[in-house]
Design a protein around this motif. Structure first.
Motif, mmCIF file in Angstrom:
data_model
loop_
_atom_site.group_PDB
_atom_site.id
_atom_site.type_symbol
_atom_site.label_atom_id
_atom_site.label_comp_id
_atom_site.label_asym_id
_atom_site.label_seq_id
_atom_site.Cartn_x
_atom_site.Cartn_y
_atom_site.Cartn_z
ATOM 1 N N LEU A 37 25.191 -81.421 -41.135
ATOM 2 C CA LEU A 37 24.773 -80.436 -42.030
ATOM 3 C C LEU A 37 25.347 -79.182 -41.935
ATOM 4 O O LEU A 37 25.369 -78.501 -40.888
ATOM 5 C CB LEU A 37 23.269 -80.061 -42.322
ATOM 6 C CG LEU A 37 22.286 -81.326 -42.433
ATOM 7 C CD1 LEU A 37 21.207 -81.056 -42.119
ATOM 8 C CD2 LEU A 37 22.870 -82.133 -43.727
ATOM 9 N N ASP A 38 25.999 -78.218 -42.933
ATOM 10 C CA ASP A 38 26.418 -77.074 -42.622
ATOM 11 C C ASP A 38 25.307 -76.185 -42.903
ATOM 12 O O ASP A 38 24.197 -76.470 -43.355
ATOM 13 C CB ASP A 38 27.439 -76.914 -44.018
ATOM 14 C CG ASP A 38 27.784 -75.396 -44.457
ATOM 15 O OD1 ASP A 38 28.306 -74.657 -43.428
ATOM 16 O OD2 ASP A 38 27.514 -74.925 -45.421
ATOM 17 N N LYS A 39 25.646 -74.842 -42.464
ATOM 18 C CA LYS A 39 24.190 -73.957 -42.641
ATOM 19 C C LYS A 39 24.238 -73.116 -43.900
ATOM 20 O O LYS A 39 23.417 -73.467 -44.704
ATOM 21 C CB LYS A 39 24.367 -73.199 -41.371
ATOM 22 C CG LYS A 39 23.092 -72.357 -41.427
ATOM 23 C CD LYS A 39 22.901 -71.108 -40.133
ATOM 24 C CE LYS A 39 23.835 -70.105 -40.177
ATOM 25 N NZ LYS A 39 23.675 -69.165 -41.106
ATOM 26 N N THR A 40 25.313 -72.277 -43.938
ATOM 27 C CA THR A 40 25.321 -71.227 -44.943
ATOM 28 C C THR A 40 25.262 -71.926 -46.288
ATOM 29 O O THR A 40 26.296 -72.530 -46.841
ATOM 30 C CB THR A 40 26.237 -70.143 -44.880
ATOM 31 O OG1 THR A 40 26.224 -69.899 -43.430
ATOM 32 C CG2 THR A 40 26.181 -69.174 -45.802
ATOM 33 N N GLY A 41 24.140 -71.771 -47.299
ATOM 34 C CA GLY A 41 24.596 -72.268 -48.697
ATOM 35 C C GLY A 41 24.143 -73.922 -48.853
ATOM 36 O O GLY A 41 23.942 -74.409 -49.957
ATOM 37 N N GLY A 237 27.855 -80.082 -47.559
ATOM 38 C CA GLY A 237 28.502 -78.775 -47.294
ATOM 39 C C GLY A 237 28.577 -78.393 -48.799
ATOM 40 O O GLY A 237 28.422 -79.111 -49.750
ATOM 41 N N ASP A 238 28.853 -76.939 -48.844
ATOM 42 C CA ASP A 238 29.092 -76.209 -50.125
ATOM 43 C C ASP A 238 30.367 -75.485 -50.062
ATOM 44 O O ASP A 238 30.687 -75.349 -51.371
ATOM 45 C CB ASP A 238 27.919 -75.315 -50.286
ATOM 46 C CG ASP A 238 28.064 -74.093 -49.605
ATOM 47 O OD1 ASP A 238 28.186 -74.406 -48.164
ATOM 48 O OD2 ASP A 238 27.850 -73.120 -49.887
ATOM 49 N N GLY A 239 31.066 -75.244 -49.056
ATOM 50 C CA GLY A 239 32.054 -74.222 -49.173
ATOM 51 C C GLY A 239 33.532 -74.826 -48.972
ATOM 52 O O GLY A 239 33.525 -75.942 -48.791
ATOM 53 N N TRP A 240 34.476 -74.090 -49.451
ATOM 54 C CA TRP A 240 35.874 -74.701 -49.154
ATOM 55 C C TRP A 240 36.296 -74.881 -47.762
ATOM 56 O O TRP A 240 36.962 -75.501 -47.487
ATOM 57 C CB TRP A 240 36.823 -73.666 -49.613
ATOM 58 C CG TRP A 240 36.578 -72.092 -49.487
ATOM 59 C CD1 TRP A 240 35.424 -71.330 -48.886
ATOM 60 C CD2 TRP A 240 37.534 -71.040 -49.407
ATOM 61 N NE1 TRP A 240 35.505 -70.334 -48.492
ATOM 62 C CE2 TRP A 240 36.905 -69.884 -48.819
ATOM 63 C CE3 TRP A 240 39.011 -70.843 -49.725
ATOM 64 C CZ2 TRP A 240 37.416 -68.570 -48.832
ATOM 65 C CZ3 TRP A 240 39.449 -69.780 -49.730
ATOM 66 C CH2 TRP A 240 38.761 -68.402 -49.060
ATOM 67 N N ASN A 241 35.332 -74.103 -46.713
ATOM 68 C CA ASN A 241 35.544 -74.261 -45.258
ATOM 69 C C ASN A 241 35.247 -75.677 -44.973
ATOM 70 O O ASN A 241 35.364 -76.281 -43.918
ATOM 71 C CB ASN A 241 34.864 -73.161 -44.627
ATOM 72 C CG ASN A 241 33.201 -73.012 -45.035
ATOM 73 O OD1 ASN A 241 33.004 -73.137 -45.929
ATOM 74 N ND2 ASN A 241 32.616 -72.833 -43.918
ATOM 75 N N ASP A 242 34.312 -76.173 -45.896
ATOM 76 C CA ASP A 242 33.638 -77.872 -45.553
ATOM 77 C C ASP A 242 34.566 -78.574 -46.260
ATOM 78 O O ASP A 242 34.414 -80.002 -45.987
ATOM 79 C CB ASP A 242 32.374 -77.605 -46.234
ATOM 80 C CG ASP A 242 31.305 -76.614 -45.582
ATOM 81 O OD1 ASP A 242 31.193 -76.649 -44.451
ATOM 82 O OD2 ASP A 242 30.458 -76.303 -46.217
ATOM 83 N N ALA A 243 35.247 -78.543 -47.027
ATOM 84 C CA ALA A 243 36.126 -79.256 -47.662
ATOM 85 C C ALA A 243 36.976 -80.382 -46.882
ATOM 86 O O ALA A 243 36.801 -81.719 -47.237
ATOM 87 C CB ALA A 243 37.143 -78.640 -48.880
HETATM 88 MG MG MG Z 1 28.652 -73.082 -46.255
#
Ligand code: MG
Ligand code: ADP
Length: 293
Positions: A37-41, A237-243
């Protein structure tokens, strides 16, 4: 041909806001053993706000915030929105800036009349060898121990202050994590944020294994490493960093409301903001695959 039971399961999940983009994802979901799991968002609301500031000697909090907001003016990151919002709330108008650059997982920079302003995490400050970090680091140690995220602000290479941002867990996150663990899954937290906020969020959510300071590439490599051990991995995840990580996972869950890059890369979209859909999808998949066999 796609077995009809997969189609039916997809339809049921869709009505609960879990949209499976490819039927093959529904098949791999039944075999998932680890969920990253990603954290932020993802685990948290992703709507952080500025909870405190520490200007360097000779600087006012308002002056630091104004410059930080100028550098963050066009960033899509939730931290950027928090910085802009706090400046607006205080009636501060950021100066015009150009030559913007955003380093994913590090921070942003832009030029304004006062000089080059940069805002980012500790890794950015270290990499760019900013000076005058002592006071900001003392502040960061205290705030990070409370689970807050600290951003450092520089003019040129001089640190002119630090901002502490607070972000809350989504209400359903602990319950969603518990459901996954009860289903026999290993839950990991993988975040670009630093160790303090990572540990605090993991503790609150009931996650035992966590890792901070991860760049997008690190999240991807973590998934590959698990897959080399023969484990079937899901990632949310939600971010482009997670893509990149979402695409590499056996099942990638993209949070709606996140970036398009994440939605494109993921195999399953969670239209409701909560993580409970992950357990729902895995449970439905296990049931369906059992019926097919
Ligand atoms: Mg995030
Ligand atoms: P997460 O994995 O928690 O979603 P990110 O990978 O998006 O975190 O960001 C990692 C770190 O990079 C942040 O904690 C922050 O220090 C820094 N960072 C990234 N983008 C920005 C930005 N626009 N402004 C300031 N700092 C940023």
């Amino acid at each position: 041909a796609t077995p009809i039971s997969l189609v039916i399961a997809s339809g049921k999940l869709a009505r609960r806001g879990v949209v499976v983009k490819e039927a093959s994802a529904l098949e791999s979901l039944a075999k998932v053993e680890v969920v990253l799991l990603d954290k932020t968002g993802t685990l948290t609301e992703g709507r952080p706000c500025v909870a405190g500031m520490q200007p360097a000697p000779g600087w006012s909090a308002a002056a630091v915030l104004k410059l930080a907001a100028a550098a963050e003016a066009e960033s899509p990151h939730p931290y950027a929105a928090a910085v802009r919002e706090e400046a607006r709330r205080r009636g501060l108008v950021p100066p015009a800036a150009d030559n913007r650059i955003e380093w994913t997982g590090y921070g942003v920079a832009a030029d304004c009349a006062e000089g080059r302003i940069a805002v980012g995490g500790r890794q950015l400050a270290q990499q760019e060898r900013w000076s005058g970090m002592k006071r900001a680091e003392d502040f960061a140690a205290i705030r990070e121990a409370q689970g807050e995220t600290v951003l450092f602000v520089a003019l040129g290479r001089d640190c002119i202050g630090a901002l502490a941002l607070g972000d809350r867990l989504k209400r359903e996150s602990p319950e969603a994590v518990q459901a996954l663990r009860m289903a026999g899954l290993d839950v990991w937290l993988a975040t670009g944020d630093s160790a303090g906020p990572a540990a605090a969020a993991a503790r609150e959510a009931g996650i035992v294994r966590w890792k901070g300071g991860m760049l997008p590439e690190d999240k991807l490599q973590q998934i590959r490493a698990l897959q080399r051990q023969g484990r079937v991995v899901a990632m949310a995840g939600d971010g482009w960093n997670d893509a990149p990580a979402l695409a590499a996972a056996d099942a990638g869950f993209a949070m709606a409301g996140g970036t398009d890059a994440a939605l494109d890369a993921g195999h399953v979209a969670l239209l409701r903001p909560s993580l409970t859909g992950i357990h729902g999808a895995i449970a439905a998949s296990r049931l369906t695959m059992r019926n097919i066999k």
